[in-house]
Design a protein around this motif. Structure first.
Motif, short mmCIF file in Angstrom:
data_model
loop_
_atom_site.label_atom_id
_atom_site.label_comp_id
_atom_site.label_asym_id
_atom_site.label_seq_id
_atom_site.Cartn_x
_atom_site.Cartn_y
_atom_site.Cartn_z
N MET A 58 0.06 -71.64 27.25
CA MET A 58 -0.41 -71.75 28.63
C MET A 58 -1.92 -71.94 28.70
N ARG A 74 -3.59 -73.71 26.97
CA ARG A 74 -3.89 -75.12 26.75
C ARG A 74 -3.42 -75.99 27.93
N GLY A 75 -2.86 -75.34 28.96
CA GLY A 75 -2.50 -76.08 30.17
C GLY A 75 -1.01 -76.25 30.38
N ILE A 76 -0.21 -75.77 29.43
CA ILE A 76 1.24 -75.97 29.51
C ILE A 76 1.85 -74.90 30.43
#
Lengths: 260, 491
Positions: B445, B447-449
């Motif tokens: 998360m 990393r943006g996921i």
């Protein structure tokens, strides 16, 4: 860019009290800040709270990015806003390839910004060039994410991600711990290569040695949950010479070895 | 096949992702031609007559039926599996139903009931889109009767037979008679015996000596008529030196009452041949509260002759109860057996699944990779037997059982049975239990996921050793199924 005011935080559901006890910090675009401190001073907590790790709760104060509070913003959306945390202990994810992971990360950000996703071909090109840039062993990229990576390889992999995602604010959480001189050089090169007027760094470290490779604009000393002193690179030199003794009134003094 | 998620995402432990209804939940209104309710010798005769079967097959069914009566009288319904369900009333269900047009079987897709086609549409069975089917022949079983077969001509050139079981009985009676029950005899077990008495239809494949089947043979199964059990019978024969890859995919519409599904699959791999059998099973798992759902009590077994290889790969995400042990009898010297499985149980699903590897020949080798994912109140049991017979010199087995737990109300259990009667055998057994860790989630998360995507990535990564054994298109579908099946469970 980043404005932290009177930040208090603690571990969720913990019996113990606060770890951060009123931290204030302003980071402008293009600045490199170093936050130094002895073990247990709250360095890693601060790095993780900035990134929104759910294990911590903010009990008082605020974190603003570009003037807007991000306290209620989930970690993935903070990432979309440009916050990147280089982990001290990156997790191992079996069966997930670094390539796949980075593609998903970049896709999610581009989607959040209403931008076009890179095609597989475009992304592969980008990925391969960054792999070469941070000099990470390409064979590692065929393995599962961080699985079987040495400590140094994990850190290098964090730098690869940093180089691919090009965040606006990169927080390096003790990225230098456990690194040999060569690996330290890789980390420093990655950071120095990304230095730009639009990008800021917060380098959290116990040791001074990384700061020999990356010259910070501003150095802070964190002790007992607060930034107790702020200065220029000369402050880091003082810590190297004198240790943290001066900042730890009434607490056990601890030297700060300069390391390699 | 990509779905983008627009749900609000939080990372709290109780993240409530929108709980999607079972995606393939719909009912097709095709008037069924049914046998009378309940099970009797008359019903067995009715089924056989409806299918214009030869006398020997009727006799075989009747023998099975009579044997089943003795099993029922001695209360021989298996009770050893770690699954719970109310007693099944075998007189309170229908044993045969067929789409109305079964009498005059359609000669082409144009003749197929439009509603049926629409149902396949919803299921994503692209029967009318030949391009998309590229390389795949579909023998679609809809409530027990095959409605269409494609690519038949191409296969025929190579001498490959791929048709419904009923057609095989009509057109290739000798092959059927020779091999039916040769791997799973009608006396094998309670559910297999029941199947032998009342099986409705299924698939049949035969690949002649030395022929490599150039396309994946594919069958979709569906259960549709309310209260009707479905009893498929599948028989696949690879003659000497032949190769065939067979795919079986399933979905079923929402039904309130539980449905019994007791299939039998027999694989016969003659000398130097190879059969690869892949399953993605996504039958209705019941509601979130554990109401309804399919009882999937299936007997699957293959016989590998000299230097033959049988490989089972399964991704099991559906059914209220799964009771299934695809097995290999390694009869010939140098034969190989493989079992790759991912079984997922969410909400109140129960799975008791695994394999049996029976080593009879010399230098026989088996590999077992079994992965169980439990979420919600799901209960997941790996039950596997490795048996080394006295003559099986230098037999080897490697077993790996991994369990992944999501939440704290589910369960994972591993029950290996190992029996070694030859001192030269070499067996390895590895087992692990793990959870999706907060560290892993936060890492992804950060990393943006999204939360949901992060779970999906971790779970499919963890299942990778099994999913990579599936043919490519199937692997995509399987990965997607794991995601859909876990909606509402993650966070």
């Amino acid at each position: 860019m980043l404005e932290v005011t009177n930040l208090h935080a603690r571990v969720v559901d913990a019996e113990d009290g606060e770890i951060l006890k009123g931290l204030n910090l302003t980071v402008k675009s293009g600045e490199i800040h170093a936050i130094m401190g002895p073990n247990g001073s709250g360095k890693s907590t601060f790095a993780n709270v900035l990134a929104g790790r759910p294990d911590y709760e903010v009990t008082e104060g605020d974190i603003k990015l570009d003037g807007e509070s991000i306290l209620e913003t989930p970690p993935n959306e903070r990432a979309h806003k440009g916050i990147f945390l280089a982990f001290q202990y990156p997790a191992e994810i079996p069966g997930v390839r670094p390539w796949q992971f980075m593609k998903a990360a970049l896709d999610s950000r581009n989607e959040a910004h209403g931008e076009k996703k890179l095609s597989v071909r475009e992304f592969s090109k980008l990925f391969d060039s960054k792999v070469a840039e941070v000099k990470i062993n390409p064979d590692l990229m065929k393995r599962s994410l961080n699985e079987g990576f040495s400590g140094g390889e994990k850190k290098r992999n964090e730098m690869l991600q940093l180089a691919i995602l090009e965040p606006r604010l990169a927080v390096l959480d003790e990225t230098d711990s456990g690194l040999d001189v060569d690996a330290m050089g890789i980390v420093a090169n990655a950071v120095n290569a990304l230095r730009s007027p639009e990008r800021s760094f917060i380098i959290v470290t116990h040791y001074v040695r990384l700061l020999h490779h990356i010259t910070p604009d501003i150095v802070h000393v964190l002790a007992d949950g607060r930034l107790v002193e702020t200065g220029g690179p000369e402050l880091a030199e003082e810590v190297e010479r004198e240790g943290y003794k001066r900042f730890l009134s009434g607490q056990e003094a601890e030297p700060a070895p300069a390391g390699a | 096949m990509t779905t983008s998620s627009k749900q609000p995402q939080k990372i709290s432990r109780n993240t409530d992702l929108s709980d999607q209804e079972y995606r393939w939940g719909f009912v097709t209104d095709v008037d069924a031609d049914m046998a009378p309710k309940g099970l009797s010798e008359d019903v067995v005769r009715f089924i056989s007559a409806r299918k214009s079967e030869p006398e020997w097959l009727l006799e075989w069914r009747l023998k099975a039926y009579r044997h089943w009566l003795t099993l029922q009288a001695s209360d021989a319904e298996p009770k050893w599996a770690k699954v719970k369900y109310p007693p099944i009333d075998y007189q309170d269900m229908f044993y045969y139903s067929a789409p109305k047009r079964a009498e005059d079987a359609p000669q082409s897709l144009d003749e197929v009931d439009p509603e049926l086609l629409e149902a396949f549409e919803k299921l994503g069975v692209p029967l009318h889109e030949r391009e998309k089917l590229a390389g795949v022949a579909v023998d679609a079983v809809f409530d027990s009767v095959s409605v269409a077969t494609t690519f038949a001509a191409k296969l025929e050139e190579l001498g490959i037979i791929f048709c419904s079981f009923s057609e095989a009985v009509k057109n290739h009676p000798d092959l059927v008679r020779k091999h039916l029950g040769s791997v799973v005899p009608y006396t094998d077990n309670f559910f297999a015996t029941l199947n032998s008495a009342v099986f409705s239809d299924g698939s049949f494949a035969y690949v002649p000596p030395g022929v490599r089947c150039p396309i994946e043979l594919m069958t979709y199964f569906r259960i549709n008529t309310e209260g009707s059990g479905q009893f498929e019978r599948t028989l696949i024969i690879a003659d000497k030196g032949a190769f065939v890859s067979y795919l079986e995919g399933c979905t079923a519409p929402i039904r309130r009452t539980s449905q019994l599904h007791a299939a039998v699959v027999e694989l016969v791999a003659l000398d130097d041949s190879e059969i690869k059998y892949s399953t993605v099973q996504n039958w209705f798992p019941g509601t979130k509260e554990g109401v309804g759902g399919v009882y999937n009590f299936v007997t699957k077994r293959g016989r590998a002759d000299r230097a033959a290889k049988i490989s089972w790969t399964q991704v099991e995400t559906g059914s209220a109860i799964t009771w299934k042990y695809p097995s290999v009898i390694l009869r010939g010297d140098n034969s190989v057996g493989e079992f790759y499985s991912v079984a997922l149980t969410n909400n109140y699903q129960q799975a008791d699944t695994g394999t049996k590897m029976i080593h009879i020949g010399k230098n026989t080798k088996s590999t077992i990779v079994a992965k169980g994912i439990s979420a919600g109140h799901g209960q997941n049991t790996y039950r596997g037997q490795v048996k080394i017979m006295p003559g099986a010199e230098n037999a080897t087995n490697h077993t790996q059982c991994d369990s992944l737990l999501i939440g704290d109300k589910c369960g994972a259990h591993t029950v290996p049975y190992i029996e070694v009667q030859n001192p030269t055998a070499r067996l390895e057994h590895e087992a692990s239990t793990s959870k999706v860790s907060d560290d892993q989630l936060f890492y992804l998360m950060q990393r943006g996921i999204s939360d949901e995507e992060a779970h999906h990535m971790i779970i499919t990564g963890w299942s990778r050793d099994v999913i990579k054994e599936l043919p490519f298109e199937f692997a995509m579908e399987a990965s997607q199924l794991l995601k859909v099946s876990l909606e509402g469970a993650v966070g």
